[in-house]
Motif scaffolding. Sequence first.
Motif, PDB file in Angstrom:
ATOM      1  N   THR B 556       0.853  -1.153  -0.056  1.00  0.00           N
ATOM      2  CA  THR B 556       0.025  -0.096  -0.030  1.00  0.00           C
ATOM      3  C   THR B 556       0.930   1.173   0.085  1.00  0.00           C
ATOM      4  N   LEU B 557       0.642   2.212  -0.786  1.00  0.00           N
ATOM      5  CA  LEU B 557       1.093   3.521  -0.875  1.00  0.00           C
ATOM      6  C   LEU B 557       0.476   4.216   0.504  1.00  0.00           C
ATOM      7  N   LEU B 558       1.368   5.321   0.532  1.00  0.00           N
ATOM      8  CA  LEU B 558       0.917   6.277   1.517  1.00  0.00           C
ATOM      9  C   LEU B 558      -0.520   6.709   1.332  1.00  0.00           C
ATOM     10  N   ASN B 559      -0.864   6.957   0.123  1.00  0.00           N
ATOM     11  CA  ASN B 559      -2.442   7.552  -0.152  1.00  0.00           C
ATOM     12  C   ASN B 559      -3.348   6.418  -0.067  1.00  0.00           C
ATOM     13  N   GLY B 560      -2.946   5.329   0.214  1.00  0.00           N
ATOM     14  CA  GLY B 560      -3.803   4.105   0.453  1.00  0.00           C
ATOM     15  C   GLY B 560      -4.095   3.025  -0.864  1.00  0.00           C
ATOM     16  N   ASP B 561      -3.375   3.565  -1.911  1.00  0.00           N
ATOM     17  CA  ASP B 561      -3.456   2.944  -3.043  1.00  0.00           C
ATOM     18  C   ASP B 561      -2.721   1.264  -2.868  1.00  0.00           C
ATOM     19  N   ASN B 562      -3.387   0.394  -3.143  1.00  0.00           N
ATOM     20  CA  ASN B 562      -2.974  -1.004  -2.849  1.00  0.00           C
ATOM     21  C   ASN B 562      -3.124  -1.931  -3.544  1.00  0.00           C
ATOM     22  N   GLY B 563      -2.384  -3.154  -3.668  1.00  0.00           N
ATOM     23  CA  GLY B 563      -2.416  -4.251  -4.548  1.00  0.00           C
ATOM     24  C   GLY B 563      -1.797  -5.317  -4.359  1.00  0.00           C
ATOM     25  N   ILE B 564      -1.802  -6.504  -4.969  1.00  0.00           N
ATOM     26  CA  ILE B 564      -1.342  -7.447  -4.507  1.00  0.00           C
ATOM     27  C   ILE B 564       0.235  -7.776  -5.325  1.00  0.00           C
ATOM     28  N   VAL B 565       1.097  -8.146  -4.423  1.00  0.00           N
ATOM     29  CA  VAL B 565       2.400  -8.178  -4.868  1.00  0.00           C
ATOM     30  C   VAL B 565       2.771  -9.733  -5.356  1.00  0.00           C
ATOM     31  N   ARG B 566       2.099 -10.626  -4.545  1.00  0.00           N
ATOM     32  CA  ARG B 566       2.260 -11.864  -4.898  1.00  0.00           C
ATOM     33  C   ARG B 566       1.370 -12.787  -4.079  1.00  0.00           C
ATOM     34  N   THR B 567       1.224 -14.021  -4.256  1.00  0.00           N
ATOM     35  CA  THR B 567       0.679 -14.878  -3.374  1.00  0.00           C
ATOM     36  C   THR B 567       1.505 -15.779  -2.851  1.00  0.00           C
ATOM     37  N   LEU B 568       0.906 -16.261  -1.580  1.00  0.00           N
ATOM     38  CA  LEU B 568       1.769 -17.308  -0.654  1.00  0.00           C
ATOM     39  C   LEU B 568       1.192 -18.518  -0.546  1.00  0.00           C
ATOM     40  N   ASP B 569       2.423 -19.521  -0.628  1.00  0.00           N
ATOM     41  CA  ASP B 569       1.884 -20.895  -0.120  1.00  0.00           C
ATOM     42  C   ASP B 569       1.562 -20.878   1.516  1.00  0.00           C
ATOM     43  N   HIS B 570       2.546 -20.221   2.124  1.00  0.00           N
ATOM     44  CA  HIS B 570       2.483 -20.533   3.579  1.00  0.00           C
ATOM     45  C   HIS B 570       2.386 -18.926   4.224  1.00  0.00           C
ATOM     46  N   THR B 571       2.054 -18.956   5.342  1.00  0.00           N
ATOM     47  CA  THR B 571       2.185 -17.535   5.951  1.00  0.00           C
ATOM     48  C   THR B 571       3.287 -17.467   6.410  1.00  0.00           C
ATOM     49  N   VAL B 572       3.785 -16.150   5.996  1.00  0.00           N
ATOM     50  CA  VAL B 572       5.184 -15.904   6.456  1.00  0.00           C
ATOM     51  C   VAL B 572       5.131 -14.262   7.119  1.00  0.00           C
ATOM     52  N   TYR B 573       6.118 -14.035   7.849  1.00  0.00           N
ATOM     53  CA  TYR B 573       6.401 -12.789   8.706  1.00  0.00           C
ATOM     54  C   TYR B 573       6.982 -11.823   8.083  1.00  0.00           C
ATOM     55  N   LEU B 574       6.849 -10.878   7.422  1.00  0.00           N
ATOM     56  CA  LEU B 574       7.566 -10.081   6.552  1.00  0.00           C
ATOM     57  C   LEU B 574       8.609  -9.412   7.686  1.00  0.00           C
ATOM     58  N   VAL B 575      10.078  -9.108   7.287  1.00  0.00           N
ATOM     59  CA  VAL B 575      10.866  -8.467   8.051  1.00  0.00           C
ATOM     60  C   VAL B 575      11.591  -7.529   7.485  1.00  0.00           C
ATOM     61  N   LYS B 576      11.879  -7.570   6.192  1.00  0.00           N
ATOM     62  CA  LYS B 576      12.423  -6.561   5.267  1.00  0.00           C
ATOM     63  C   LYS B 576      12.256  -6.622   3.775  1.00  0.00           C
ATOM     64  N   VAL B 577      12.412  -5.547   3.274  1.00  0.00           N
ATOM     65  CA  VAL B 577      11.953  -5.426   1.584  1.00  0.00           C
ATOM     66  C   VAL B 577      13.233  -4.808   1.105  1.00  0.00           C
ATOM     67  N   LYS B 578      14.014  -5.593   0.144  1.00  0.00           N
ATOM     68  CA  LYS B 578      15.272  -4.971  -0.498  1.00  0.00           C
ATOM     69  C   LYS B 578      15.110  -5.228  -1.901  1.00  0.00           C
ATOM     70  N   GLY B 579      15.012  -4.121  -2.540  1.00  0.00           N
ATOM     71  CA  GLY B 579      14.902  -4.505  -4.080  1.00  0.00           C
ATOM     72  C   GLY B 579      13.986  -5.364  -4.433  1.00  0.00           C
ATOM     73  N   ARG B 580      14.251  -6.542  -5.081  1.00  0.00           N
ATOM     74  CA  ARG B 580      13.127  -7.339  -5.525  1.00  0.00           C
ATOM     75  C   ARG B 580      13.126  -8.532  -4.581  1.00  0.00           C
ATOM     76  N   ASN B 581      13.721  -8.407  -3.564  1.00  0.00           N
ATOM     77  CA  ASN B 581      13.606  -9.557  -2.379  1.00  0.00           C
ATOM     78  C   ASN B 581      12.957  -9.065  -1.271  1.00  0.00           C
ATOM     79  N   VAL B 582      11.891 -10.109  -0.850  1.00  0.00           N
ATOM     80  CA  VAL B 582      11.268  -9.745   0.537  1.00  0.00           C
ATOM     81  C   VAL B 582      11.954 -10.739   1.337  1.00  0.00           C
ATOM     82  N   TYR B 583      12.329 -10.331   2.799  1.00  0.00           N
ATOM     83  CA  TYR B 583      13.137 -11.321   3.341  1.00  0.00           C
ATOM     84  C   TYR B 583      11.881 -11.395   4.463  1.00  0.00           C
ATOM     85  N   CYS B 584      11.622 -12.705   4.765  1.00  0.00           N
ATOM     86  CA  CYS B 584      10.855 -13.082   6.193  1.00  0.00           C
ATOM     87  C   CYS B 584      10.896 -14.168   6.630  1.00  0.00           C
TER      88      CYS B 584
END
Lengths: 297, 1216
Positions: B556-584
């Motif tokens: 979601t952007l600060l203005n509230g625009d949101n969308g799906i980035v990807r689907t998940l097979d398993h629940t994960v807890y996001l810790v950091k985004v760096k470039g094209r990688n999401v660490y969780c």
Amino acid sequence: MDPFSGEGELLTITTAFYTHAYQSVLDYDTSALSSDNKKTAQTLKYRAQIALGQATAVLSSLKSSKDAASRSIVALAQQNSGDSSAVETAASLAESDPEDAVVQICAGTVLAAAGEYAKAIELLNKHQGSLEAVALLVQIHLIQNRTDLAVKEVAAAKRWAQDSLLINLAEAWTNIREGGSDKYQSAFYVYEELASTPGTTSPTALVGQAVAELHLGRSEEAEAALQQAVALENVNIQAIANSVVLASLVGKKPEAVQELLQQLQEKDRDHTLLKDLAEKSQAFDTAAAKYSAKAAA
Amino acid sequence: MQFESKSSRAKGLAFHPKRPWILVSLHSSTIQLWDYRMGTLIDRFEEHDGPVRGIDFHKTQPLFVSGGDDYKIKVWSYQTRRCLFTLNGHLDYVRTVFFHHELPWILSASDDQTIRIWNWQNRSLICTMTGHNHYAMCAQFHPKEDLIVSASLDQSVRVWDISGLRKKHSAPTSISFEDQMARASQQQADMFGNTDAVVKFVLEGHDRGVNWVAFHPTLPLIVSAGDDRLVKLWRMSETKAWEVDTCRGHFQNVSACLFHPHQDLILSVGEDKTIRVWDLNKRTSVQSFKRENDRFWVIAAHPEINLFAAGHDNGVMVFKLERERPAFSVYQNQLFYITKDKHVRSYDFTKNAESPSLLSLRKLGSNWVPLRTLSYNPAERSILVTSPSDSGTYELIALPRDATGASDPTDVKRGSGNAAVFVARNRFAVFATSTQLVEIKDLSNSTTKSFKAPLGTTDISYGGPGCLLLITPTNVVLYDIQQKKQLAELGVSGVKYVSWSNDGLYAALLSKHNVTIVNKSLEQVSTLHETIRIKSATWDDSGVLLYSTLNHIKYTLLNGDNGIVRTLDHTVYLVKVKGRNVYCLDRAAKPRVLSIDPTEYRFKLALVKRNYDEMLQIIKTSSLVGQSIISYLQKKGYPEIALQFVQDPQTRFELAIECGNLEVATEMAKELDRPKIWTRLGTEALIHGNHQTVEMTYQKLRNFDKLSFLYLCTGDEEKLTRMSKIAEHRGDFVSRFQNALYVGDVESRIQMFKEIDLYPLAYLTAKSHGLTEECAAILELCGLTEDQISMPEPGDGLTKPDVIVQTYKANWPVKEASHSSFEKALLGEVGVAVDEDARSDLLNEDIPVPTDGNGLAAEDDADAVEGWDMGDDIGLDTTGNDSDFVNIDNPDGPVEAAGPGSSEADIWARNSPLAADHVAAGSFDSAMQLLNRQVGAVRFEKLKPRFMEIYQASKTYLPANASLPPIVNYVRRTLDDTDSRKLLPFIPRNLETLTTVDLQEGYSAMRTNKLENGVVTFRNILQSLLVNVVNSEAQVDEAKALIAKSMEYTLAMSIELERRQLAAAGDDSEEGLKRQLELSAYFTMPKLDVSHRQLALMAAMKLAFSHKQFSSALSFANRVLANGGASKLVEQAKKVKQQAERSGSSDKIGIEYDQFADFDVCAASYTPIYSGVQSVSCPYDGSKYHIQYKGQVCNLCQVCEVGAAASGLRLWVKGL
């Protein structure tokens, strides 16, 4: 209750004073304070005015006051307006009223600024739990390159006033002097915390942060902090002075450095850095004159 | 608690192995299918008569089975939502039904005291096990072996061996269900023998009936639950089985029990309204949960994930046994987290590497209870952990410097509290729900202050520097710790987690279904709602919030625009985004890296920030085309940007119309060519005042009337006339009339009236325009006279309007149709092609310039070393003898107690024999002494800028007390040395900077023929190196090489500059020409990089050739050819060579240049010094001079005295 502690009603104004946010000190509304604190706040306001270069205003408002505290403030103002009698006044006040807290600080500052370090230390050592006196002592020790004594002073003060901003700052000063990445880093944290806390962000905090970063070798971050400081208050002299250092450090073009020196020259002709450079330039010429080639081309 | 349903008594439960579904069979005869994640009832199945007790999903097929008090076993398809068939045979209530994990079997237990196995493929009963002499309450297959365990009210548990049955029925299992259905009728049930299933063990120990029994998933263990209020654990071997222990605690009948699928735990439920958790190894109670009014009847475990369900009197509850959210904290590039086995680990995002265990926290909190939160303090490298056990505890633990494997923490400070977070470098806050008190503690764990939290506070969280966020069920409060003041309050309910943006300006407050973004003053920025549970969130560096739900990563952007980035097979807890990688972290607390495509949100962000360059970049480099992005752009009011994406003409047309881009619209209209499109274009163009486009659309539409009117409006008489001609051709009289009116052509009007026999009108027209002749003619034609007609008073003739402005010549824009800045950026990109490469050539245009800036050919390197013939001069004294020390004080001399100490600058000078360090220390005098002794430096004024540069960089100015000057501090070369005997100053413009910046600058000056600048640059390098330090012996060699190289370039450039000066002076005498030719030849002598030498050679060749010095030209050409390189260059050289050879290869003017001799060039006179001739050199840069220049200042470095006695430059001292 200690009026300077975190619980006290003077917290905001003292914090502003210690971080050199003098305008905020002057703007602070003291009407709600108790009478004792009001007096302290007024002293702070006078000192802030002096620091802002409005010494004459202070002199005129304290013309008629005869008590020792006021006279010491007058001395401070006089010194700032270039009146050499200030040191004498301060010295005599140090003799006559060494127990007055305001006298200690103001006269102590006057003496320290005039290079009368021994007298200043003697006076300030009589303090009764005054954090400001400790901070002054720490600075004097550092000026005299007695880091060991400064560290001791801070350690002693931490025992009874660990939470105080001023002691944290004093510790940062000694840390930066002592060096080593851990100490630089911890000084950095003190300034960074100050700079990032809403309400205490001041150019001084940012400059402190930048200096710590500079010592940590993080020149890019230091530059950013300095720019931020200049953006907050474009006449911040220390920010410019340290920008000169930074520019030289990262090997910027001589023209850029000269431009910064020019700026500094305009803002504060008597800055330590300029005086120092002028002195060194002189020394260079004298030394260089001793050498010459055996044959002319 | 995950989910709770309300219904009548739940008797049976089954989890779907993959989907978030649970089947609940009710006492009321209904079977419900719930989605426990969404909390919705998917379906109801009502065919049983009376209570349904047994229920089970098939592992792979879309089937489930149920058994009820109507003695029936039913097999259902949840796809077709109907009962497929019913298995009849039991003579009493069916208690449990289970599918076999691989064979097509169903196992049922019934009050008719039998246990039966059915084949659901051929719908037959294949085995009936008798032996229990009371109701069989439960029977289950072993998960792997051919065993069955059953429980009965006869107080026994029996284990049955069914390997015989399997042998008999080793039917292929791969046949699909449908095939089996088809074949089902042909097969028949033949089994009714008892030998197929034999009792292996009878386990006796319960004093009352046994309600439930279950196998352990991997170990040879059995657990049973009975009306004697006991849970019993049994063990079996190949030959026997025995009771291991009993779990005591239930105070009513125990209804069901099971082993935890992954952990050493037993779970049981009972009519005492409790769920109890037991330690499998110690058989002690670990946890228990009590329900107020409902007795529990059944419990089930999810086969894969940490979920359980329990059925009670009023429905079902689905719950987790333990918190799965790992405790973690992110600091810069490090993640600290606690693993499932309670080890603290860190993960480095830059290296993508997991550390070994830093600490073991096994002793913290109670076993089986994971730690709740972790807060990291980078300043102290310590962590603060909270555990929910003992009604909330926290511990403050210092992390070891290095990960040495699992060690127990040594220095631990603890206390009780439900939440604890660091609020500053040396402070943390602890909150206890019981007292509602927030205590601020220092690192020694003593309370420095405390305050009462607002009523109902449940949690606290970091609130920015010096602040806390206090979370109540309905509110979030921002609290200033220093001032003890509530700064702001925001009504957000059910906030569970807070995630701060990397710059600390925004925070995301996460509740179960909402994300609220606030700024640091707790003012709401935006909020969004998710139907699916929100698990975690983290911020992108650019200020985009990424959050995870149970099955998606979204942004979601600060203005509230949101969308799906990807689907998940398993629940994960996001810790950091760096470039094209999401660490969780996943549920097992393992770090994972997921790749995402951030294009969409980056694009939207760029759009919001109006960063058109970035958008352009994204458009160009990614395949971000799609209906969604177009409609998004359109919706957001950026049709002109959307236009850039679209290929489809129709859409493009629409967008172009919307943003008023008529050019594109016209283009598209032409492509589409439909009347409707043209009409719209025309309308739009009219609004824009673009009448040319309007004209075209009218033409396309053959809209003659409008066209004529348009011409009238724009005053285009010529075209109007043409229109009337066209009208005439078309025989359209109305149109003709109109056009005639427009052009004011009375004759043609009359003519037309006459043609259509409207003589009266023709007459009238003629009359009113005073055309009497024409009138007469008409009258004559009609055979009438003027007297015979009566006519109204004719008015004035129609006069034609004059054209005032010739509008038709150009459009008349009435609407701003400027290009958007985005389009400008798009257009601008063409012009952006920076002609950085357009460097002027050294000689003239046709010599190609090698682009290789720092092309340092290997052979050339060798050259450089060869050319270094002053190695001895520089001779480094690595023994560190003190002869060079100047200003030696006693470093450890006692300092008077009160007197001033020595400044760090003094210490520097004391510590180092290097000139640069003395300069930094401000000890210019001694620095000069050193330089004079080392390299014969005499003309110091040239070094003044360098001295001042070093000195300026040596000290910082830290503002301290009011009205006192700032504290001066000293900038050190190394960070970590604090030993005063090792302190040294930082020296700016070090070797690295000189090579990477200054040297390249010099090279480029050479390439681009800016020799005046180049000579300054190289001389600066020489002078900067003269007062400098390096870090290692290897660097000393590098520095030497750089000095030599700079010297060569300075020399070469000086020679060429000298030649140009001569040329510019216009000295055409033979003497002058000779000198020029000589200089150009000498220019080729210094050891430049090959690419640069080629330039020099080409210059010399051309000059020689143009002055008919064919011999020299030939030799230069040969040298160019020998060096090879760019083909154009080589070709030119070849040409010169040929011509020179043809022309006799002799020189017209004899110059002092022997192409075959090896010589140096004197840096003062620019004449050759042949080998064997006596010469002197500069002690610093090694440049050569004729002997008569001894004692002068070196022409190249401009500092040192040529031929002076010198010990050699020192840039480094071992052990310093």
